[in-house]
Design a protein around this motif. Structure first.
Motif, PDB file in Angstrom:
ATOM      1  N   SER A 288      31.600  15.364   6.136  1.00 29.91           N
ATOM      2  CA  SER A 288      30.658  14.407   5.881  1.00 29.91           C
ATOM      3  C   SER A 288      31.027  13.421   7.282  1.00 29.91           C
ATOM      4  CB  SER A 288      30.049  13.513   5.029  1.00 29.91           C
ATOM      5  OG  SER A 288      31.005  12.871   4.086  1.00 29.91           O
ATOM      6  N   TYR A 289      31.949  12.695   6.890  1.00 30.06           N
ATOM      7  CA  TYR A 289      32.771  12.311   7.736  1.00 30.06           C
ATOM      8  C   TYR A 289      33.043  12.297   9.337  1.00 30.06           C
ATOM      9  CZ  TYR A 289      37.964  13.782   6.379  1.00 30.06           C
ATOM     10  OH  TYR A 289      38.398  14.763   6.559  1.00 30.06           O
ATOM     11  N   TYR A 290      33.421  13.362   9.838  1.00 30.18           N
ATOM     12  CA  TYR A 290      33.706  14.493  10.804  1.00 30.18           C
ATOM     13  C   TYR A 290      32.673  13.425  12.075  1.00 30.18           C
ATOM     14  CZ  TYR A 290      36.199  17.724   8.772  1.00 30.18           C
ATOM     15  OH  TYR A 290      37.644  18.783   8.506  1.00 30.18           O
ATOM     16  N   PRO A 291      31.679  13.473  11.826  1.00 31.77           N
ATOM     17  CA  PRO A 291      31.144  12.269  13.404  1.00 31.77           C
ATOM     18  C   PRO A 291      30.649  11.063  13.238  1.00 31.77           C
ATOM     19  CG  PRO A 291      29.538  13.155  11.461  1.00 31.77           C
ATOM     20  CD  PRO A 291      30.603  13.760  10.775  1.00 31.77           C
ATOM     21  N   SER A 292      32.240  10.464  12.213  1.00 34.66           N
ATOM     22  CA  SER A 292      32.039   9.151  12.794  1.00 34.66           C
ATOM     23  C   SER A 292      32.427   8.756  13.829  1.00 34.66           C
ATOM     24  CB  SER A 292      33.178   8.518  11.003  1.00 34.66           C
ATOM     25  OG  SER A 292      33.927   9.996  11.336  1.00 34.66           O
ATOM     26  N   GLY A 293      33.435   9.582  14.356  1.00 28.84           N
ATOM     27  CA  GLY A 293      33.627   8.472  15.818  1.00 28.84           C
ATOM     28  C   GLY A 293      33.267   8.698  16.824  1.00 28.84           C
ATOM     29  N   LEU A 294      31.564   8.611  16.409  1.00 24.90           N
ATOM     30  CA  LEU A 294      30.415   8.141  17.713  1.00 24.90           C
ATOM     31  C   LEU A 294      29.555   7.206  17.007  1.00 24.90           C
ATOM     32  CD1 LEU A 294      29.108  11.697  18.713  1.00 24.90           C
ATOM     33  CD2 LEU A 294      30.140  10.210  20.242  1.00 24.90           C
ATOM     34  N   TYR A 295      30.400   6.632  15.699  1.00 23.07           N
ATOM     35  CA  TYR A 295      29.818   5.597  15.759  1.00 23.07           C
ATOM     36  C   TYR A 295      29.843   4.705  16.067  1.00 23.07           C
ATOM     37  CZ  TYR A 295      28.839   8.704  10.889  1.00 23.07           C
ATOM     38  OH  TYR A 295      28.656   9.081   9.996  1.00 23.07           O
ATOM     39  N   GLY A 296      31.005   4.067  16.423  1.00 26.18           N
ATOM     40  CA  GLY A 296      31.623   2.964  16.812  1.00 26.18           C
ATOM     41  C   GLY A 296      30.424   2.948  18.783  1.00 26.18           C
ATOM     42  N   PRO A 297      30.169   3.981  19.407  1.00 17.27           N
ATOM     43  CA  PRO A 297      29.115   3.740  20.970  1.00 17.27           C
ATOM     44  C   PRO A 297      28.217   3.376  20.180  1.00 17.27           C
ATOM     45  CG  PRO A 297      31.369   5.178  20.660  1.00 17.27           C
ATOM     46  CD  PRO A 297      31.241   5.396  19.311  1.00 17.27           C
ATOM     47  N   LEU A 298      27.183   4.220  19.239  1.00 17.46           N
ATOM     48  CA  LEU A 298      25.552   3.951  18.847  1.00 17.46           C
ATOM     49  C   LEU A 298      25.412   2.630  18.411  1.00 17.46           C
ATOM     50  CD1 LEU A 298      24.906   7.570  16.767  1.00 17.46           C
ATOM     51  CD2 LEU A 298      24.501   6.539  19.730  1.00 17.46           C
ATOM     52  N   MET A 299      26.782   1.713  17.467  1.00 20.33           N
ATOM     53  CA  MET A 299      26.754   0.084  16.916  1.00 20.33           C
ATOM     54  C   MET A 299      26.507  -0.150  18.528  1.00 20.33           C
ATOM     55  SD  MET A 299      29.303   0.496  13.702  1.00 20.33           S
ATOM     56  CE  MET A 299      28.726   1.258  12.319  1.00 20.33           C
ATOM     57  N   ALA A 300      27.725  -0.158  19.489  1.00 15.79           N
ATOM     58  CA  ALA A 300      27.718  -0.836  21.304  1.00 15.79           C
ATOM     59  C   ALA A 300      25.808  -0.749  21.731  1.00 15.79           C
ATOM     60  CB  ALA A 300      28.494  -0.623  21.330  1.00 15.79           C
ATOM     61  N   VAL A 301      25.563   0.038  21.964  1.00 18.03           N
ATOM     62  CA  VAL A 301      24.348   0.385  22.167  1.00 18.03           C
ATOM     63  C   VAL A 301      23.151  -0.228  21.771  1.00 18.03           C
ATOM     64  CG1 VAL A 301      22.219   2.143  22.720  1.00 18.03           C
ATOM     65  CG2 VAL A 301      24.153   2.385  23.496  1.00 18.03           C
ATOM     66  N   ALA A 302      23.424  -0.420  20.039  1.00 17.77           N
ATOM     67  CA  ALA A 302      22.463  -1.542  19.402  1.00 17.77           C
ATOM     68  C   ALA A 302      22.762  -2.397  19.616  1.00 17.77           C
ATOM     69  CB  ALA A 302      22.414  -0.435  17.677  1.00 17.77           C
ATOM     70  N   ALA A 303      24.105  -2.711  19.833  1.00 19.01           N
ATOM     71  CA  ALA A 303      24.380  -4.185  20.153  1.00 19.01           C
ATOM     72  C   ALA A 303      23.671  -4.953  21.329  1.00 19.01           C
ATOM     73  CB  ALA A 303      25.457  -4.356  19.251  1.00 19.01           C
ATOM     74  N   VAL A 304      23.670  -4.225  22.147  1.00 19.95           N
ATOM     75  CA  VAL A 304      23.547  -4.822  23.483  1.00 19.95           C
ATOM     76  C   VAL A 304      21.714  -4.642  23.862  1.00 19.95           C
ATOM     77  CG1 VAL A 304      23.191  -3.567  26.190  1.00 19.95           C
ATOM     78  CG2 VAL A 304      25.159  -3.693  25.036  1.00 19.95           C
ATOM     79  N   GLU A 305      21.093  -3.214  23.086  1.00 22.18           N
ATOM     80  CA  GLU A 305      20.126  -3.854  23.016  1.00 22.18           C
ATOM     81  C   GLU A 305      19.397  -4.833  22.154  1.00 22.18           C
ATOM     82  OE1 GLU A 305      17.266  -1.307  24.886  1.00 22.18           O
ATOM     83  OE2 GLU A 305      19.048  -2.131  26.259  1.00 22.18           O
TER      84      GLU A 305
END
Length: 467
Positions: A288-305
Motif C-alpha cells: 500500500s505504500y508503493y504510490p507514496s512517491g507521488l504524494y509530495g508532488p500532489l501535495m505541492a499542487v494542492a498547496a499552490v491552488e
C-alpha cells in the motif's frame, strides 16, 4: 524561495530524526541489509544492491551505530521536504504555497516514522519525488517557451539510481508516459535527452539484471510472495495510512484541481500518472505504500491552488491545529516503534536462542549450525549473535538462501521456526526435540543429518510469505 519556513521545517525534522537515530532496536530489514551488504553482490533475490551496500559499508565504518546506519534515510527525509517546496515553487507557488507543501509532506503519517529506519521504502519515494520535480520543471519551461531538456536527462540519472534501490520506478514512468500521451505535453516523448537518460538507466542496471538471470530470476518469486502478503484493498487507503488526514485532503484536492483548472493543464499528466500507478499496484497486489512517491508532488499542487484561490481567511484556523496534531501523531508513531521494536527485533528475541545453544555440550556445539525458517530471524542472529556467543546463522528463506548453506561439518542444527515450518527440515534428520522459545517462534534441536548440505539446501529453498 521561502527559505526561512521551509529550511526550518526541514531542519526540525532532521534534528528529530538524528536525535532518535541511536535509539530502538534495528528493524528486521535493517539487519538484513547489513548482513547482505557484508556479502556484496550486484543483486539479491528481493532487491538491487544499493541499500545493502550502504548498510554494509556504514556498519563496517561505524559498527552497530544507529546514527550512522540511519543517516541516509534522515538525509532523504530532509531533502524530500525541500524538493516538495521546490515543486510548489516550480508551479508558481509563493511563500504560503511552499510552506504548506513542505509542512504537509514533512508531517505526513509516513515520513518521520519510516525515516527512522534505513530501508528501500524511504529512499525510493525520494527518487520518485526528485524525478517528478525534474519532469514538472521541464513542463514549466516548455510551457514558457524555453527549450531546455536538461531536466529530462537528469531525471534519467535519478532513475538510474532508483533502479539500484528498488525495481519499482518503471511504474512511475509508465504513469508519466500515459499521462503525457493522454493530456500532454506530448513533445516530451520526442526529446532525445529523455531517451538518453533512459538508456543510461538501463545500462546502469545491467549488472543487476545479469545477476538475476544467472540465478534463475529469483525476484519474480519474491514478487509472488509480496502478492500473497499484500491486501489489495489497502492500496486504495494508502494515502490515508501514509499521507495522513491533511495529506489525503491535499491529494484529493490536487487531483480535482488537476482535472478542472485550465492553468494546470500542462501538468495534468501528473494526476493521470497517479491514477495509473495506483491501478497497476492494485492489480499486481503491491504494497500500500508503493504510490507514496507521488504524494509530495500532489501535495505541492494542492498547496499552490490553495494559495492561488486565496484561502488565507480560513486556512490558518484549519492549518495550525491540523499540523500540530499531525506532528504529534508522527512523533508518537516513531516513539512507539522505538519502544516496542526491542521485543520483536532487538537482542531480546535472540537470547533464548543463545541460551539453547549454550546448553548444548561443547562437542555438540562445535558441529551445530543455527538455522532460521525466515530471513528476519537469521538477520537478528547475525546482528546480535556474536556478542551472545552464537555462530553466523543460515536461512533457506528468500535472499538468505543465496548466502549459503551451513558448513558440511554441521551434522546438527538449532532450528528457529514455527511448528508449520518444522516439517521443512524434519525428513533430513534422524531426531529432533524442543529446546526453547523466542517470541512467536520455537527453537528445536535437530541431529543425525542424513544427507550432505549440498543436497539438502536446494530442496529447502523457501519464498513463502511471512505470517
Amino acid at each position: 524561495m521561502a527559505r526561512l519556513p521551509v529550511f526550518a521545517l526541514a531542519g526540525g525534522v532532521g534534528i528529530v530524526l538524528l536525535v532518535a537515530s541511536p535509539f530502538g532496536a534495528r528493524f528486521f530489514d535493517e539487519m538484513y541489509f547489513v548482513d547482505t551488504g557484508h556479502h556484496f553482490a550486484w543483486g539479491y533475490a528481493d532487491q538491487p544492491w544499493l541499500v545493502p551496500a550502504l548498510a554494509g559499508m556504514l556498519d563496517s565504518l561505524f559498527p552497530h551505530s544507529g546514527l550512522a546506519l540511519r543517516l541516509p534515510s534522515t538525509l532523504a527525509a530532509v531533502a524530500g521536504i525541500l524538493v516538495a517546496a521546490l515543486i510548489a515553487r516550480e508551479l508558481g507557488g509563493r511563500r504560503t504555497a511552499q510552506t504548506l507543501a513542505a509542512a504537509t509532506y514533512a508531517l505526513s503519517g509516513y515520513l518521520i516514522p519510516a525515516s527512522h529506519f534505513l530501508s528501500t521504502y524511504v529512499l525510493d519515494p525520494f527518487w520518485w519525488l526528485l524525478i517528478s520535480w525534474l519532469v514538472l520543471r521541464w513542463a514549466r519551461l516548455d510551457r514558457e517557451g524555453t527549450r531546455d531538456d536538461r531536466p529530462l536527462l537528469w531525471a534519467g540519472v535519478v532513475t538510474a539510481v532508483a533502479l539500484q534501490t528498488k525495481f519499482l520506478v518503471p511504474v512511475l514512468w509508465l504513469g508519466i508516459g500515459a499521462g503525457v500521451l493522454l493530456a500532454g505535453p506530448r513533445r516530451m516523448l520526442t526529446r532525445p535527452p529523455l531517451w538518453t537518460g533512459a538508456a543510461l538507466a538501463a545500462a546502469c542496471t545491467v549488472p543487476t539484471v545479469l545477476w538475476q538471470a544467472g540465478h534463475g530470476w529469483p525476484f519474480l518469486r519474491f514478487v509472488g510472495s509480496v502478492e500473497e502478503e499484500s491486501e489489495r484493498a489497502l492500496v486504495a487507503f494508502g494515502p490515508v495510512l501514509f499521507a495522513g488526514v491533511i495529506g489525503t485532503v491535499f491529494i484529493v484536492y490536487a487531483l480535482w484541481r488537476l482535472a478542472r483548472a485550465p492553468e494546470l493543464r500542462p501538468y495534468r499528466f501528473l494526476g493521470i500518472a497517479f491514477a495509473v500507478v495506483l491501478l497497476v499496484i492494485t492489480l499486481v497486489d503491491g504494497r500500500s505504500y508503493y504510490p507514496s512517491g507521488l504524494y509530495g508532488p500532489l501535495m505541492a499542487v494542492a498547496a499552490v491552488e490553495l494559495e492561488r484561490r486565496n484561502r488565507r481567511r480560513w486556512l490558518p484556523w484549519v492549518a495550525w491545529p491540523g499540523y500540530a496534531l499531525s506532528a504529534a501523531a508522527a512523533v508518537w508513531t516513531m516513539l512507539y516503534f522505538i519502544s516496542t521494536m526491542d521485543t520483536y527485533a532487538g537482542r531480546q528475541p535472540v537470547e533464548p536462542i543463545a541460551a539453547a545453544y549454550r546448553a548444548l555440550p561443547a562437542e555438540t556445539r562445535a558441529r551445530t549450525a543455527v538455522v532460521t525458517s525466515v530471513y528476519s530471524g537469521a538477520a537478528s542472529v547475525d546482528y546480535y549473535g556474536a556478542e551472545l556467543g552464537l555462530p553466523p546463522a543460515q536461512s533457506p528463506h528468500r535472499g538468505y538462501w543465496y548466502l549459503g548453506a551451513p558448513p558440511e561439518t554441521a551434522d546438527s542444527i538449532l532450528y528457529v521456526t514455527t511448528p508449520r515450518d518444522l516439517r521443512m527440515f524434519e525428513p533430513y534428520f534422524a531426531r529432533y526435540r524442543f529446546v526453547g522459545a523466542s517470541p512467536a517462534l520455537s527453537v528445536w534441536f535437530l541431529e543425525g543429518r542424513k544427507q550432505p548440505w549440498s543436497s539438502i539446501w536446494p530442496q529447502v529453498r523457501s519464498d513463502r510469505p511471512i505470517d
